[in-house]
Design a protein around this motif. Structure first.
Motif, PDB file in Angstrom:
ATOM      1  N   ASP A  17     -16.463   0.981  18.848  1.00 18.06           N
ATOM      2  CA  ASP A  17     -17.212  -0.115  18.463  1.00 18.06           C
ATOM      3  C   ASP A  17     -18.893   0.352  18.326  1.00 18.06           C
ATOM      4  O   ASP A  17     -19.833  -0.327  17.819  1.00 18.06           O
ATOM      5  CB  ASP A  17     -17.218  -1.165  19.485  1.00 18.06           C
ATOM      6  N   LEU A  40     -16.952   0.077   8.645  1.00 15.16           N
ATOM      7  CA  LEU A  40     -16.938  -0.880   9.308  1.00 15.16           C
ATOM      8  C   LEU A  40     -15.973  -2.060   8.815  1.00 15.16           C
ATOM      9  O   LEU A  40     -15.169  -2.720   9.567  1.00 15.16           O
ATOM     10  CB  LEU A  40     -18.161  -1.171   9.693  1.00 15.16           C
ATOM     11  N   ARG A  43     -12.417  -1.047   9.711  1.00 14.45           N
ATOM     12  CA  ARG A  43     -12.272  -1.377  10.967  1.00 14.45           C
ATOM     13  C   ARG A  43     -12.055  -2.964  11.263  1.00 14.45           C
ATOM     14  O   ARG A  43     -11.006  -3.160  12.181  1.00 14.45           O
ATOM     15  CB  ARG A  43     -13.399  -0.749  11.860  1.00 14.45           C
ATOM     16  N   TYR A  44     -12.716  -3.759  10.765  1.00 13.31           N
ATOM     17  CA  TYR A  44     -12.793  -5.232  10.895  1.00 13.31           C
ATOM     18  C   TYR A  44     -11.471  -5.567  10.322  1.00 13.31           C
ATOM     19  O   TYR A  44     -10.824  -6.565  11.077  1.00 13.31           O
ATOM     20  CB  TYR A  44     -14.223  -5.861  10.253  1.00 13.31           C
ATOM     21  N   ASP A  47      -8.683  -5.218  12.660  1.00 11.93           N
ATOM     22  CA  ASP A  47      -8.720  -6.116  13.890  1.00 11.93           C
ATOM     23  C   ASP A  47      -8.538  -7.578  13.390  1.00 11.93           C
ATOM     24  O   ASP A  47      -8.633  -8.289  14.036  1.00 11.93           O
ATOM     25  CB  ASP A  47     -10.156  -6.029  14.462  1.00 11.93           C
ATOM     26  N   GLU A  49     -10.327  -9.419  11.089  1.00 13.23           N
ATOM     27  CA  GLU A  49     -11.719  -9.752  10.991  1.00 13.23           C
ATOM     28  C   GLU A  49     -12.205  -9.363   9.603  1.00 13.23           C
ATOM     29  O   GLU A  49     -12.107  -8.465   8.935  1.00 13.23           O
ATOM     30  CB  GLU A  49     -12.667  -9.508  12.073  1.00 13.23           C
ATOM     31  N   GLY A  51     -15.368  -8.381   7.110  1.00 15.95           N
ATOM     32  CA  GLY A  51     -16.792  -7.646   7.156  1.00 15.95           C
ATOM     33  C   GLY A  51     -17.427  -7.546   5.685  1.00 15.95           C
ATOM     34  O   GLY A  51     -16.803  -7.618   4.742  1.00 15.95           O
ATOM     35  N   TYR A  79     -21.377  -2.886  17.022  1.00 10.86           N
ATOM     36  CA  TYR A  79     -20.927  -3.644  16.018  1.00 10.86           C
ATOM     37  C   TYR A  79     -19.407  -4.114  16.419  1.00 10.86           C
ATOM     38  O   TYR A  79     -18.524  -3.334  16.619  1.00 10.86           O
ATOM     39  CB  TYR A  79     -20.699  -2.999  14.616  1.00 10.86           C
ATOM     40  N   SER A  81     -16.280  -6.712  15.747  1.00 10.08           N
ATOM     41  CA  SER A  81     -15.493  -7.018  14.538  1.00 10.08           C
ATOM     42  C   SER A  81     -15.738  -8.557  14.173  1.00 10.08           C
ATOM     43  O   SER A  81     -15.857  -9.506  15.086  1.00 10.08           O
ATOM     44  CB  SER A  81     -13.940  -6.957  14.737  1.00 10.08           C
TER      45      SER A  81
END
Length: 198
Positions: A17, A40, A43-44, A47, A49, A51, A79, A81
């Motif tokens: 993160d 990012l 990654r979001y 998860d 979510e 971005g 950062y 998510s």
């Protein structure tokens, strides 16, 4: 040989993160921010979510450029998510003895790093794997960014540790503005501080 040569192996451990900022060198911040924003967003999505790559790239560039102005040894942005702006910034640095202060002591650092914008700060003497340390948790009033409107409150957690292998003090400063993050961030930063190593 520069004053920080004996700190070239300084490191810490933190979760993914925390995005490392390019605080030294000639890396193009626009290129870096665009690439990092893409990572990012991935990654979001992992998860569950969303971005926004454009907003993230803009925020990454701004946060990294701001850290560069202070020339720390290292800097990271936290950062979370689903959020398009940095939640907290961590900066790692060193304070070396000089003509004014031939010895950098923890009491000296405590005196210089405490503010009383909101009463007495929470100051604790602690022991880290790197050596004796001081931990200072306090809130500060930030400089006004606009002519009108309130001055934001900055929440900070500061560590300074005196390793036996160097005459410098290693410092770790984390700052954030959302009060809801106080408790989780204190726990996270306490854990990170315990991983500092040379």
């Amino acid at each position: 040989m520069t004053a920080d040569d004996d700190l070239s192996n300084l490191g810490l451990e933190c979760s993914e993160d925390w995005v490392p900022f390019p605080v030294a060198g000639t890396l193009d911040l626009d290129y870096w921010a665009k690439h990092q924003a893409g990572e990012l967003v991935e990654r979001y999505a992992h998860d569950g979510e969303k971005g926004n790559a454009r907003l993230l790239a803009r925020d990454l560039k701004r946060a990294a450029a701001d850290s560069r102005t202070r020339e720390p040894l290292g800097a990271f942005g936290w950062y979370l998510s689903g959020h398009q702006t940095v939640a907290a910034v961590l900066e790692l640095d060193a304070i070396h003895p000089d003509a004014t202060f031939p010895e950098v002591t923890l009491p000296l650092l405590t005196e210089h790093m405490t503010a009383r914008d909101f009463g007495e700060p929470d100051v604790r003497e602690v022991r880290l794997p790197l050596g004796d340390a001081v931990r200072i948790r306090q809130n500060l009033i930030e400089e006004k960014k606009r002519l009108l409107g309130p001055r934001p409150v900055v929440h900070t957690l500061f560590y300074a540790v005196r390793p036996a292998t160097t005459d410098a003090a290693i410092t770790l400063l984390v700052s954030w503005t959302e009060p809801v993050l106080d408790e989780p961030l204190e726990n996270i930063v306490d854990t990170i501080a315990g991983t500092l190593h040379l």
